[in-house]
Design an enzyme around this catalytic site. Structure first.
Site, PDB file in Angstrom:
ATOM      1  N   LYS A   6     -46.830  71.370 -56.779  1.00  0.00           N
ATOM      2  CA  LYS A   6     -46.237  72.369 -57.677  1.00  0.00           C
ATOM      3  C   LYS A   6     -47.335  73.355 -58.101  1.00  0.00           C
ATOM      4  CE  LYS A   6     -42.585  69.082 -58.792  1.00  0.00           C
ATOM      5  NZ  LYS A   6     -41.494  69.473 -57.896  1.00  0.00           N
ATOM      6  N   ARG A  66     -24.681  70.809 -51.398  1.00  0.00           N
ATOM      7  CA  ARG A  66     -25.893  71.642 -51.442  1.00  0.00           C
ATOM      8  C   ARG A  66     -26.032  72.513 -50.203  1.00  0.00           C
ATOM      9  NH1 ARG A  66     -30.013  68.498 -54.985  1.00  0.00           N
ATOM     10  NH2 ARG A  66     -28.688  66.805 -55.642  1.00  0.00           N
ATOM     11  N   THR A  74     -48.247  54.148 -44.260  1.00  0.00           N
ATOM     12  CA  THR A  74     -47.835  55.496 -43.890  1.00  0.00           C
ATOM     13  C   THR A  74     -49.079  56.336 -43.602  1.00  0.00           C
ATOM     14  OG1 THR A  74     -46.416  57.338 -44.563  1.00  0.00           O
ATOM     15  CG2 THR A  74     -47.743  56.357 -46.296  1.00  0.00           C
ATOM     16  N   HIS A 130     -45.007  68.177 -63.867  1.00  0.00           N
ATOM     17  CA  HIS A 130     -44.685  69.558 -64.266  1.00  0.00           C
ATOM     18  C   HIS A 130     -45.686  70.130 -65.255  1.00  0.00           C
ATOM     19  CE1 HIS A 130     -40.989  69.746 -61.992  1.00  0.00           C
ATOM     20  NE2 HIS A 130     -40.838  68.468 -62.310  1.00  0.00           N
TER      21      HIS A 130
END
Ligand code: PMP
Length: 410
Positions: free
Chosen positions: A248, A22, A277, A217
């Site tokens: 997105k 990549r 976290t 999506h």
């Protein structure tokens, strides 16, 4: 002496040999002018058009979203300053969770630092909290869901992609008393197809299984308020957990799950990926809330995107380009070979200033390497025509089969 470095280099060499190493395109977005961007390359800065962004509606540059981020950073500073438990739960995050629960018609929501983390942490935690849980997972589920299933550590069965009959066979064969979790997506992002959500809910009810859907999506893009495919089809109340991303169509960063108070509280209390976290920064939470609120009442972006996606599919297909069947805004164009796919992508960028990242194995099966095009409401008809001309020239110059040639030879 063990040679550590050579092991890393040979792992990288293997990727080069398979033509799937990549390379990142170094981009500068231009606020207010997306999908235009600057490509930094060999010391030069070239203006290009981005055709592979998941900022599906261009909300990453929407004035309300940018203003919310700026104002909150000015008033509250940048970082969250801690985990959710230790000083990181800022008010914008609490408001965002309320907004998300309302978007999906659920009792509660929980925000994570990414969609990836939300899937991995939630699927593994939910399954571990259920005694001897059997996970039934669609074979094309995203890597983050696969990691969640693996981390759950129990038994799993993979059902053929969107194959309700196969799923039923597996459910029927399982012990009726055993808890079961069906994990699947609504819109599959590489092919652009949609799951038979209603049929899967029917089975879940018949066999007393829990359902977990990834709407990454589709959130923002489908349904009258942008609640995704479940909202569009009136099914949100029948799915137990709806997962989504803020990165997105919402245009920011972060992931989330929504569901009943009990399941959300359990994940909040037991998932290491949530607990240990640092929380999402307040400015990002405020920006995501502004974006969601806008998309709940505005149809302009959704309709614009649907129109431009349909237009792109039609214009490319008319030019004999091998547009793969897709029921959604995603426009995959088949290349069928990793090397050709990479060469096509390089040629488009270098010669035409058009950026479309090649999609190779393992993201898609070998032999189905493709260019995955994501039109937004901001890709106007003139840009679509330029894209068509560039693709046709690239197909000819790199030597890729057009749709009609492909059919004749297959
Ligand atoms: N689920 C699916 C289906 C995805 O495609 C992705 C990312 N491409 C994710 C989850 C992860 O979301 P995020 O980018 O917010 O980590």
């Amino acid at each position: 002496m063990f040679d550590y470095q050579s092991h890393f280099t040979s792992a990288i060499d293997a990727l080069h040999t398979e033509k799937r190493y990549r390379v990142f395109a170094d981009l500068e977005r231009i606020a207010g002018r997306f999908p235009q961007a600057i490509w930094r390359h060999d010391g030069s800065a070239v203006e290009i058009t981005v055709w592979c962004s998941n900022d599906y509606l261009g909300m990453g540059q929407h004035e309300k979203v940018v203003a919310a981020m700026q104002q909150t950073a000015t008033s509250m500073g940048t970082g969250a300053g801690g985990t959710r438990n230790i000083s990181g739960t800022t008010h914008p995050l609490v408001e965002l969770e309320q907004e998300l629960a309302d978007l999906h018609g659920k009792e509660a929501a929980l925000v994570f630092t990414s969609g990836y983390v939300s899937n991995e942490a939630s699927i593994s935690t939910i399954a571990r909290l259920l005694p001897d849980c059997l996970i039934l997972s669609d074979e094309l589920n995203h890597a983050s869901m696969i990691e969640g299933v693996r981390k759950a550590g129990g038994r799993k069965q993979i059902f053929r992609h969107n194959d309700v009959a196969h799923l039923e066979e597996l459910l029927k064969a399982a012990d009726p008393a055993r808890p079961k979790l069906i994990v699947f997506e609504s819109v599959y992002s590489m092919d652009g197809d949609i799951a038979p959500v209603a049929a899967i809910c029917d089975l879940a009810e018949r066999y007393n299984a829990m359902t977990y859907i990834d709407e990454v999506h589709s959130v923002g893009m489908y349904g009258p308020r942008g609640g995704g495919i479940c909202e569009r089809e009136g099914l949100a109340h029948r799915v137990d957990v709806i997962e989504g991303t803020l990165a997105k169509a919402i245009g920011v960063l972060g992931g989330y799950i929504t569901g009943s108070r009990a399941v959300i509280d359990a994940v909040r209390s037991y998932a290491p990926g949530f607990i240990f976290t640092t929380a999402l920064p307040p400015a990002l939470a405020a920006a995501a809330t502004a974006s969601i609120r806008h998309l709940k009442q505005s149809q302009v972006e959704r309709q614009g995107q649907q129109r431009q996606a349909a237009q792109t599919k039609a214009v490319l297909a008319q030019a004999d380009l091998p547009v793969m069947a897709s029921e959604t805004h995603i426009v995959p164009v088949l290349v069928g070979d990793a090397d050709l796919c990479k060469r096509a992508s390089d040629h488009l960028l270098e010669k035409h200033g058009i950026y479309i990242q090649p999609i190779n194995y393992p993201t898609v099966p070998r032999g189905t390497e493709r260019l995955r095009i994501t039109p937004t409401p901001l890709h106007d008809d003139a840009l679509i025509e330029r894209l068509r001309d560039a693709l046709v020239e690239t197909w000819q110059s790199v030597g890729i089969a057009f749709a009609s040639t492909r059919q004749e030879t297959s």
